[in-house]
Design a protein around this motif. Structure first.
Motif, mmCIF file in Angstrom:
data_model
loop_
_atom_site.group_PDB
_atom_site.id
_atom_site.type_symbol
_atom_site.label_atom_id
_atom_site.label_comp_id
_atom_site.label_asym_id
_atom_site.label_seq_id
_atom_site.Cartn_x
_atom_site.Cartn_y
_atom_site.Cartn_z
ATOM 1 N N CYS A 23 -36.948 -8.384 -14.600
ATOM 2 C CA CYS A 23 -36.956 -9.783 -15.040
ATOM 3 C C CYS A 23 -35.833 -10.496 -14.299
ATOM 4 O O CYS A 23 -36.065 -11.483 -13.620
ATOM 5 N N ARG A 48 -40.035 -8.436 -7.102
ATOM 6 C CA ARG A 48 -39.617 -9.649 -7.788
ATOM 7 C C ARG A 48 -38.276 -9.470 -8.496
ATOM 8 O O ARG A 48 -37.926 -8.349 -8.906
ATOM 9 N N LYS A 53 -32.079 -17.593 -14.365
ATOM 10 C CA LYS A 53 -32.959 -17.355 -15.512
ATOM 11 C C LYS A 53 -32.947 -18.558 -16.453
ATOM 12 O O LYS A 53 -31.893 -18.921 -16.979
ATOM 13 N N HIS A 201 -45.237 -11.174 -19.413
ATOM 14 C CA HIS A 201 -44.886 -12.352 -20.211
ATOM 15 C C HIS A 201 -45.982 -12.740 -21.196
ATOM 16 O O HIS A 201 -45.705 -13.432 -22.170
ATOM 17 N N GLU A 227 -43.072 -6.698 -14.900
ATOM 18 C CA GLU A 227 -41.626 -6.498 -14.866
ATOM 19 C C GLU A 227 -41.263 -5.023 -15.011
ATOM 20 O O GLU A 227 -41.802 -4.331 -15.877
ATOM 21 N N ASP A 238 -35.490 -9.899 -21.410
ATOM 22 C CA ASP A 238 -36.840 -9.324 -21.579
ATOM 23 C C ASP A 238 -36.870 -7.787 -21.653
ATOM 24 O O ASP A 238 -37.751 -7.137 -21.074
ATOM 25 N N GLN A 241 -40.164 -5.881 -22.885
ATOM 26 C CA GLN A 241 -41.424 -5.912 -22.141
ATOM 27 C C GLN A 241 -41.332 -5.233 -20.777
ATOM 28 O O GLN A 241 -42.317 -5.178 -20.055
HETATM 29 MN MN MN Z 1 -38.893 -12.173 -17.706
#
Ligand code: MN
Ligand code: PEP
Length: 357
Positions: A23, A48, A53, A201, A227, A238, A241
């Motif tokens: 993330c 990525r 953020k 997400h 992610e 995050d 996740q």
């Molecule tokens: Mn994220």
């Protein structure tokens, strides 16, 4: 919109097309450890990481900014990954270009704001860099299209849309409601535009990611952005996740790839079934015509006898019996209820028209 095919700017490492990484970029060590794990999978086409953020409340981890762009260049040198980061304003965009970032993405909180998107688009005039545009936080397809058009108007044809789900006022099992019909509508309007799904997400937790990822592939989306962090338990954003590279590898190995181009046999079978659907739809429209004629008779009768159009008891009874029948036949009651509501709205509209003649 003039769109370049995705394989002209993002060479495919393995199918399905995968974009992965944490993330947020937290430290050089975190990026290196994560990139090492992802490299070993041999399936990632683009790495990525968020360096700025957008956080709901202040004092949360807001990214490491320019310093992180330097770390990402280390990742690129060490593992050969192409790199993508999120940009939310002109300054981010200028810095990302300065540090040779390969692909930019616009986040959901930025897509909602045409001023910010235009500011980014202005910096990108005359620049040849691919841009991915996430859907806006709320379910407004025009706003999503508008952001893509602003970037496209700057001459960027290497474009993709990213479906990351939509904020929903009611609690659902998703962090962001997928509302699959929106990316489907986008695909219908712009068939050449690649659409990448971001199951992380949408899900908001690790458990839901596999089913969301599979659904995206079933719908013919062009790739996935997921992610991944070498140790999600210490992630600064995050955490719930993110998947370890190993977990991501397991998930990918279980995904079923769907072919868009079918064998001759499949084409024949599908066309046979589609012919039947065509006939059924034709029948449905004829039935609707019959229903309309009866509604007109009812409307005229009510008008002559001064009876109100809307009869609550009749409507409740209609809904109850139709839903009951749907349940008996194994149809989704929710689906049938929605159809009844549409039929009822149309019936009221027709009768209103007659009353006012
Ligand atoms: Mn994220
Ligand atoms: C992200 O990709 O980490 C992110 C901030 O996503 P979104 O813009 O979809 O919320």
């Amino acid at each position: 919109m003039k769109i370049s095919p995705i394989n002209t700017w993002l060479p495919l490492t393995a199918e399905p097309l995968l974009i992965a990484g944490p993330c947020g970029a937290e430290s050089l060590e975190q990026l290196m450890a994560t990139a090492k794990g992802l490299k070993e999978l041999n399936k990632i086409s683009l790495f990525r990481a968020g360096v700025w953020k957008p956080r709901t409340r202040p004092n949360a981890f807001e990214g490491k900014g320019e310093e992180a762009l330097k770390w990402l260049n280390e990742v690129k040198k060490e593992f050969g990954f192409k790199i993508t980061v999120e940009v939310a304003n002109a300054q981010h965009t200028e810095l990302a270009l300065k540090y040779g970032i390969d692909v930019l993405w616009i986040g959901a909180r930025t897509t909602v704001n045409p001023f910010s998107v235009q500011e980014i688009a202005d910096v990108l005039k005359g620049v040849d860099i691919p841009v991915m545009v996430k859907n806006p936080v709320h379910a407004d397809l025009q706003l999503w299209i508008g952001a893509l058009e602003r970037i496209n108007n700057s001459g960027i044809t290497k474009l993709a849309a990213v479906h990351r789900g939509f904020h929903f006022h009611d609690k659902t099992k998703y962090r962001n409601n997928p509302l699959w019909q929106l990316p489907i509508e986008l695909r219908t309007l712009f068939p050449e535009l690649p659409i990448i799904c971001d199951p992380s997400h949408i899900s908001g937790n690790r458990e839901l990611i596999p089913s969301v990822a599979q659904k995206a592939l079933d719908l013919g989306m062009n790739g996935l952005m997921i992610e991944s962090h070498f140790d999600p338990s210490v992630a600064l954003s995050d955490a719930e996740q993110q998947l370890t590279p190993k977990q991501l590898g397991e998930l990918i190995s279980k995904l079923i790839l769907r072919k868009e181009v079918c064998t001759e046999d499949a084409v024949n079978k599908l066309s046979e079934l589609r012919n039947i659907i065509d006939e059924i739809d034709e029948e449905l429209i004829h039935v609707l015509k019959k229903r309309t004629q009866i509604i007109e008779q009812i409307g005229n009768y009510k008008k002559e006898h001064n009876i109100t159009i809307f009869q609550l008891e009749r409507w409740q009874e209609l809904l109850r019996t139709r839903i009951q029948l749907a349940q008996k036949l194994g149809l989704s009651p929710n689906h049938v209820e929605k159809i009844c509501q549409l039929l009822h709205e149309e019936s009221i509209r027709i009768q209103n028209g007659l009353m006012n003649k």
